[in-house]
Design a protein around this motif. Structure first.
Motif, PDB file in Angstrom:
ATOM      1  N   ASN A   1       0.820  -1.175  -0.133  1.00 55.09           N
ATOM      2  CA  ASN A   1      -0.073  -0.001   0.069  1.00 55.09           C
ATOM      3  C   ASN A   1       0.885   1.238   0.031  1.00 55.09           C
ATOM      4  OD1 ASN A   1      -2.856  -1.223   0.257  1.00 55.09           O
ATOM      5  ND2 ASN A   1      -1.874  -2.054   2.072  1.00 55.09           N
ATOM      6  N   GLY A   2       2.209   0.867  -0.066  1.00 57.16           N
ATOM      7  CA  GLY A   2       3.144   2.276   0.073  1.00 57.16           C
ATOM      8  C   GLY A   2       3.118   2.866   1.514  1.00 57.16           C
ATOM      9  N   GLU A   3       4.296   3.757   1.814  1.00 59.85           N
ATOM     10  CA  GLU A   3       4.495   4.569   2.829  1.00 59.85           C
ATOM     11  C   GLU A   3       3.771   5.832   2.956  1.00 59.85           C
ATOM     12  OE1 GLU A   3       8.597   2.659   3.883  1.00 59.85           O
ATOM     13  OE2 GLU A   3       8.436   3.391   1.890  1.00 59.85           O
ATOM     14  N   SER A   4       2.770   6.227   3.877  1.00 56.56           N
ATOM     15  CA  SER A   4       2.150   7.316   3.851  1.00 56.56           C
ATOM     16  C   SER A   4       2.966   8.356   4.332  1.00 56.56           C
ATOM     17  CB  SER A   4       0.705   7.291   4.887  1.00 56.56           C
ATOM     18  OG  SER A   4       0.001   8.465   4.744  1.00 56.56           O
ATOM     19  N   VAL A   5       2.974   9.584   3.553  1.00 56.29           N
ATOM     20  CA  VAL A   5       3.530  10.841   4.005  1.00 56.29           C
ATOM     21  C   VAL A   5       2.492  11.724   4.630  1.00 56.29           C
ATOM     22  CG1 VAL A   5       4.610  13.032   3.021  1.00 56.29           C
ATOM     23  CG2 VAL A   5       5.366  10.682   2.236  1.00 56.29           C
ATOM     24  N   ILE A   6       1.401  11.845   3.915  1.00 58.86           N
ATOM     25  CA  ILE A   6       0.053  12.533   4.480  1.00 58.86           C
ATOM     26  C   ILE A   6      -1.241  11.894   4.015  1.00 58.86           C
ATOM     27  CG2 ILE A   6       0.042  14.076   2.411  1.00 58.86           C
ATOM     28  CD1 ILE A   6      -1.293  16.074   4.280  1.00 58.86           C
ATOM     29  N   SER A   7      -2.006  11.769   5.032  1.00 54.17           N
ATOM     30  CA  SER A   7      -3.388  11.075   4.653  1.00 54.17           C
ATOM     31  C   SER A   7      -4.364  11.736   5.224  1.00 54.17           C
ATOM     32  CB  SER A   7      -3.227   9.776   5.278  1.00 54.17           C
ATOM     33  OG  SER A   7      -2.546   8.505   4.619  1.00 54.17           O
ATOM     34  N   VAL A   8      -5.328  12.204   4.423  1.00 55.33           N
ATOM     35  CA  VAL A   8      -6.688  13.021   5.062  1.00 55.33           C
ATOM     36  C   VAL A   8      -7.745  11.950   4.729  1.00 55.33           C
ATOM     37  CG1 VAL A   8      -8.211  14.897   4.303  1.00 55.33           C
ATOM     38  CG2 VAL A   8      -5.648  15.110   4.150  1.00 55.33           C
TER      39      VAL A   8
ATOM     40  N   ILE B   1     -11.719  10.563   4.438  1.00 58.37           N
ATOM     41  CA  ILE B   1     -13.002  11.226   3.965  1.00 58.37           C
ATOM     42  C   ILE B   1     -14.209  10.742   4.563  1.00 58.37           C
ATOM     43  CG2 ILE B   1     -13.194   9.521   2.287  1.00 58.37           C
ATOM     44  CD1 ILE B   1     -14.067  11.741   0.325  1.00 58.37           C
ATOM     45  N   SER B   2     -13.874   9.369   5.200  1.00 54.96           N
ATOM     46  CA  SER B   2     -15.155   8.855   5.864  1.00 54.96           C
ATOM     47  C   SER B   2     -14.506   7.480   6.650  1.00 54.96           C
ATOM     48  CB  SER B   2     -16.392   8.606   4.944  1.00 54.96           C
ATOM     49  OG  SER B   2     -17.332   8.224   5.903  1.00 54.96           O
ATOM     50  N   GLY B   3     -14.990   7.169   7.802  1.00 57.60           N
ATOM     51  CA  GLY B   3     -14.676   6.147   8.345  1.00 57.60           C
ATOM     52  C   GLY B   3     -12.999   6.003   8.628  1.00 57.60           C
ATOM     53  N   SER B   4     -12.440   4.957   7.942  1.00 61.67           N
ATOM     54  CA  SER B   4     -10.882   5.244   7.955  1.00 61.67           C
ATOM     55  C   SER B   4     -10.477   5.001   6.269  1.00 61.67           C
ATOM     56  CB  SER B   4     -10.386   3.902   8.695  1.00 61.67           C
ATOM     57  OG  SER B   4     -10.839   2.838   8.029  1.00 61.67           O
ATOM     58  N   GLY B   5     -11.349   5.548   5.539  1.00 64.69           N
ATOM     59  CA  GLY B   5     -11.035   5.677   4.152  1.00 64.69           C
ATOM     60  C   GLY B   5     -10.171   6.721   3.726  1.00 64.69           C
ATOM     61  N   ALA B   6      -9.152   6.616   3.246  1.00 60.37           N
ATOM     62  CA  ALA B   6      -8.515   7.904   2.688  1.00 60.37           C
ATOM     63  C   ALA B   6      -9.226   8.921   1.434  1.00 60.37           C
ATOM     64  CB  ALA B   6      -7.088   7.787   2.205  1.00 60.37           C
ATOM     65  N   GLY B   7      -9.307   9.970   1.638  1.00 61.18           N
ATOM     66  CA  GLY B   7      -9.791  10.905   0.704  1.00 61.18           C
ATOM     67  C   GLY B   7      -8.725  11.709  -0.099  1.00 61.18           C
ATOM     68  N   LEU B   8      -7.535  11.744   0.658  1.00 63.69           N
ATOM     69  CA  LEU B   8      -6.421  12.323  -0.171  1.00 63.69           C
ATOM     70  C   LEU B   8      -5.086  11.694   0.430  1.00 63.69           C
ATOM     71  CD1 LEU B   8      -4.565  14.359  -1.968  1.00 63.69           C
ATOM     72  CD2 LEU B   8      -5.035  15.931   0.020  1.00 63.69           C
ATOM     73  N   SER B   9      -4.183  11.320  -0.439  1.00 66.45           N
ATOM     74  CA  SER B   9      -2.921  10.702   0.336  1.00 66.45           C
ATOM     75  C   SER B   9      -1.818  10.591  -0.640  1.00 66.45           C
ATOM     76  CB  SER B   9      -3.020   9.041   0.773  1.00 66.45           C
ATOM     77  OG  SER B   9      -1.960   8.612   1.518  1.00 66.45           O
ATOM     78  N   LEU B  10      -0.711  11.210  -0.049  1.00 68.43           N
ATOM     79  CA  LEU B  10       0.607  11.273  -1.029  1.00 68.43           C
ATOM     80  C   LEU B  10       1.540  10.236  -0.214  1.00 68.43           C
ATOM     81  CD1 LEU B  10      -0.415  13.692  -1.984  1.00 68.43           C
ATOM     82  CD2 LEU B  10       1.928  14.798  -2.129  1.00 68.43           C
ATOM     83  N   ARG B  11       2.098   9.131  -0.934  1.00 71.02           N
ATOM     84  CA  ARG B  11       2.930   8.316  -0.513  1.00 71.02           C
ATOM     85  C   ARG B  11       4.210   7.817  -1.205  1.00 71.02           C
ATOM     86  NH1 ARG B  11      -1.598   3.631   1.791  1.00 71.02           N
ATOM     87  NH2 ARG B  11      -3.038   5.146   2.421  1.00 71.02           N
ATOM     88  N   THR B  12       5.198   6.952  -0.583  1.00 72.44           N
ATOM     89  CA  THR B  12       6.188   6.490  -1.470  1.00 72.44           C
ATOM     90  C   THR B  12       5.463   4.845  -1.553  1.00 72.44           C
ATOM     91  OG1 THR B  12       7.269   5.910   0.424  1.00 72.44           O
ATOM     92  CG2 THR B  12       7.915   8.097  -0.597  1.00 72.44           C
ATOM     93  N   ILE B  13       6.100   4.324  -2.844  1.00 72.45           N
ATOM     94  CA  ILE B  13       5.540   3.010  -2.979  1.00 72.45           C
ATOM     95  C   ILE B  13       6.869   2.487  -3.836  1.00 72.45           C
ATOM     96  CG2 ILE B  13       4.331   3.683  -5.200  1.00 72.45           C
ATOM     97  CD1 ILE B  13       2.909   0.926  -3.110  1.00 72.45           C
ATOM     98  N   ASP B  14       6.933   0.974  -3.598  1.00 73.19           N
ATOM     99  CA  ASP B  14       7.946   0.144  -4.325  1.00 73.19           C
ATOM    100  C   ASP B  14       7.425  -0.232  -5.558  1.00 73.19           C
ATOM    101  OD1 ASP B  14      10.395  -1.646  -3.906  1.00 73.19           O
ATOM    102  OD2 ASP B  14       9.078  -2.662  -4.754  1.00 73.19           O
ATOM    103  N   VAL B  15       7.884   0.043  -6.748  1.00 73.25           N
ATOM    104  CA  VAL B  15       7.250  -0.625  -8.304  1.00 73.25           C
ATOM    105  C   VAL B  15       8.374  -1.369  -8.430  1.00 73.25           C
ATOM    106  CG1 VAL B  15       6.307   0.038 -10.111  1.00 73.25           C
ATOM    107  CG2 VAL B  15       5.708   1.436  -8.333  1.00 73.25           C
TER     108      VAL B  15
ATOM    109  N   THR C   1       3.019  -0.777  11.007  1.00 70.67           N
ATOM    110  CA  THR C   1       4.411  -0.040  10.912  1.00 70.67           C
ATOM    111  C   THR C   1       4.934   0.042   9.261  1.00 70.67           C
ATOM    112  OG1 THR C   1       5.485  -2.053  11.157  1.00 70.67           O
ATOM    113  CG2 THR C   1       5.272  -0.771  12.937  1.00 70.67           C
ATOM    114  N   GLY C   2       4.298  -0.768   8.379  1.00 73.32           N
ATOM    115  CA  GLY C   2       4.564  -0.778   7.201  1.00 73.32           C
ATOM    116  C   GLY C   2       4.088   0.477   6.263  1.00 73.32           C
ATOM    117  N   GLN C   3       3.178   1.019   6.666  1.00 75.02           N
ATOM    118  CA  GLN C   3       2.668   2.173   6.021  1.00 75.02           C
ATOM    119  C   GLN C   3       3.198   3.391   6.694  1.00 75.02           C
ATOM    120  OE1 GLN C   3      -1.430   2.328   4.318  1.00 75.02           O
ATOM    121  NE2 GLN C   3      -1.692  -0.203   5.000  1.00 75.02           N
TER     122      GLN C   3
END
Length: 238
Positions: free
Chosen positions: A42-49, A51-65, A156-158
């Protein structure tokens, strides 16, 4: 920040959502310098906003590809949206290097744009269910450096391992020129000040960390964060 469930920064539940509710576009910019990268799917969260419950409405992350680390931008326009996810393919991220990350949820135009060091990394078509950001009833906290399931990090993974600074959110698309100026070191309050709804420099002076936008969405630090050099941002480096 480190990968430690006892070390995090929380903004509290439903702090940012009301500030961007009704926006047809939302911009986010942040400086990051990773000490290490993980391999969470799911990547590592730099910022998460949230939107409802625990669902992200906006997130910037780093991710392994495929072994390379990339910028990922994801979001929803409304809680019933499937999460829209776009990942960069141009800039491979390295540890120990400052990067200027930018993301735009262009909800009205069904696009997600990403920027690395002021250059557009992607401008991708997505499918938003609404034409504006529609805040729901978040229960998980908005956060920096981690993704929360409630009032604490989910895993910790995120969690992001490294430095985060100059976090800013606008309720408009600040455009390519805005992201280019930020990457050259312009402070966030000099870019579309009329639409700036959140601005946290993260100076490391203590807790709470201050939101300088005027909306006072200050951040509470749990655990200790060591002193570190700030990112290359400010009038002296413009």
């Amino acid at each position: 920040f480190t990968k430690n469930l006892s070390n995090y920064l929380s903004l509290g539940a439903n702090k940012i959502g009301p500030l961007i509710n009704g926006a047809s576009a939302v911009s986010c910019h942040v400086w990051v310098r990773a000490n290490s990268f993980g391999a969470d799917s799911n990547g590592e969260s730099v910022i998460s906003v949230i939107i409802s419950g625990s669902g992200a409405g906006l997130s910037l992350r780093t991710i392994d590809v495929s072994g390379a680390k990339r910028l990922r931008v994801l979001g929803r326009s409304v809680s019933t949206d499937a999460v829209q996810i776009v990942t960069g393919s141009t800039t491979a991220l390295a540890t120990g290097t400052w990067y200027a990350f930018g993301g735009v949820l262009d909800i009205g135009a069904d696009r997600i744009r990403g920027y690395v060091n002021g250059a557009q990394e992607f401008n991708s078509a997505v499918t938003f269910a609404s034409t504006t950001y529609t805040n729901g009833s978040p229960s998980a906290h908005d956060s920096l450096g981690a993704y929360f399931s409630g009032s604490t990090p989910f895993t910790t993974g995120q969690q992001f391992d490294g430095l985060i600074a100059e976090v800013a959110i606008w309720n408009v698309d600040i455009g390519a020129a805005g992201f280019a100026a930020l990457a050259k070191g312009a402070p966030a309050h000099t870019i579309r000040r009329d639409a700036l709804v959140f601005y946290m420099p993260l100076w490391g002076a203590g807790s709470p960390e201050a939101d300088l936008s005027g909306n006072k969405k200050n951040g509470t630090i749990t655990g200790s964060l060591p002193a570190a050099d700030h990112c290359p941002c400010g009038p002296a480096v413009r």
